[in-house]
Design an enzyme around this catalytic site. Sequence first.
Site, PDB file in Angstrom:
ATOM      1  N   ASN A  47       0.783  -1.113  -0.096  1.00 13.35           N
ATOM      2  CA  ASN A  47       0.074  -0.076   0.122  1.00 13.35           C
ATOM      3  C   ASN A  47       0.956   1.301  -0.202  1.00 13.35           C
ATOM      4  O   ASN A  47       0.424   2.410   0.611  1.00 13.35           O
ATOM      5  CB  ASN A  47      -0.887   0.136   1.270  1.00 13.35           C
ATOM      6  N   ARG A  48       1.930   1.135  -0.515  1.00  4.89           N
ATOM      7  CA  ARG A  48       2.936   2.572  -0.498  1.00  4.89           C
ATOM      8  C   ARG A  48       3.438   3.069   0.619  1.00  4.89           C
ATOM      9  O   ARG A  48       3.800   4.159   0.603  1.00  4.89           O
ATOM     10  CB  ARG A  48       2.140   3.344  -1.430  1.00  4.89           C
TER      11      ARG A  48
END
Length: 216
Positions: A194-195
């Site tokens: 999710n970065r």
Amino acid sequence: MEEISNTLASLRQEYGNRELDKGNLKKNPIEQFKDWLDDAIKIEANEPNAMAISTVSKENKPRSRYVLFKDLINDEIIFHTHYESPKALEIIANPNVSGIFYWPEIHRQIRFEGKCKKASVEISDSYFNSRPRGGQLSAIVSKQSKVIKNRKEIEDKINELDEQFKNVDIKRPENWGGFSIKISYWEFWQGRNNRTHDRFSYSYKGNDWNIERLSP
Ligand SMILES: Cc1cc2nc3c(=O)[nH]c(=O)nc-3n(C[C@H](O)[C@H](O)[C@H](O)COP(=O)(O)O)c2cc1C
């Protein structure tokens, strides 16, 4: 173009959940670098010692290219190249360089900044002497980054030299050798899902390394 945009938009990779936390970071970035390089070698990452190096030309144009990290001596990063190549001339005129390793298999990047200078004659000789004969001949023949007519021009020169140096040890030419980079800033990036990547920087302040967590 629209097709490429769509394809790129659909490329989405998750990076796993390997953690990087202050508690498991080494106090010295060189030790952290060695750990990560070891991991990259262990998992057989493709060319784990390939690093991009950026220099700035006299005209203030930034330029990057890959080179191979070949040794760590006195905590300095060593690579080898032609001393009359554009990168070498740029380094001699302006020693400030930046570099980067990327090991996509383990979602890790290391960025660094530092000052670069020619390595000692001993370091350059020792590496040149360890190179296979083909690499030694090519180092002598190549006027790196100069325009040539065709591939044959280089191959003919290599064959000629090979004949000339038959049964003789080939000496390192003076216009080929090592550079060493003394690093004053390191940044370690661990890709996460999710970065929400983990990032830590090491800046040399006073007599010590100051470690800070950076926003992904
Ligand atoms: C993976 C990889 C490793 C490379 N390693 C070196 C190297 O160790 N030394 C070198 O001079 N060029 C190396 N090259 C070629 C350079 O990227 C570059 O093309 C060449 O050195 C000329 O750069 P310059 O014109 O900026 O001086 C490598 C290229 C790749 C793709």
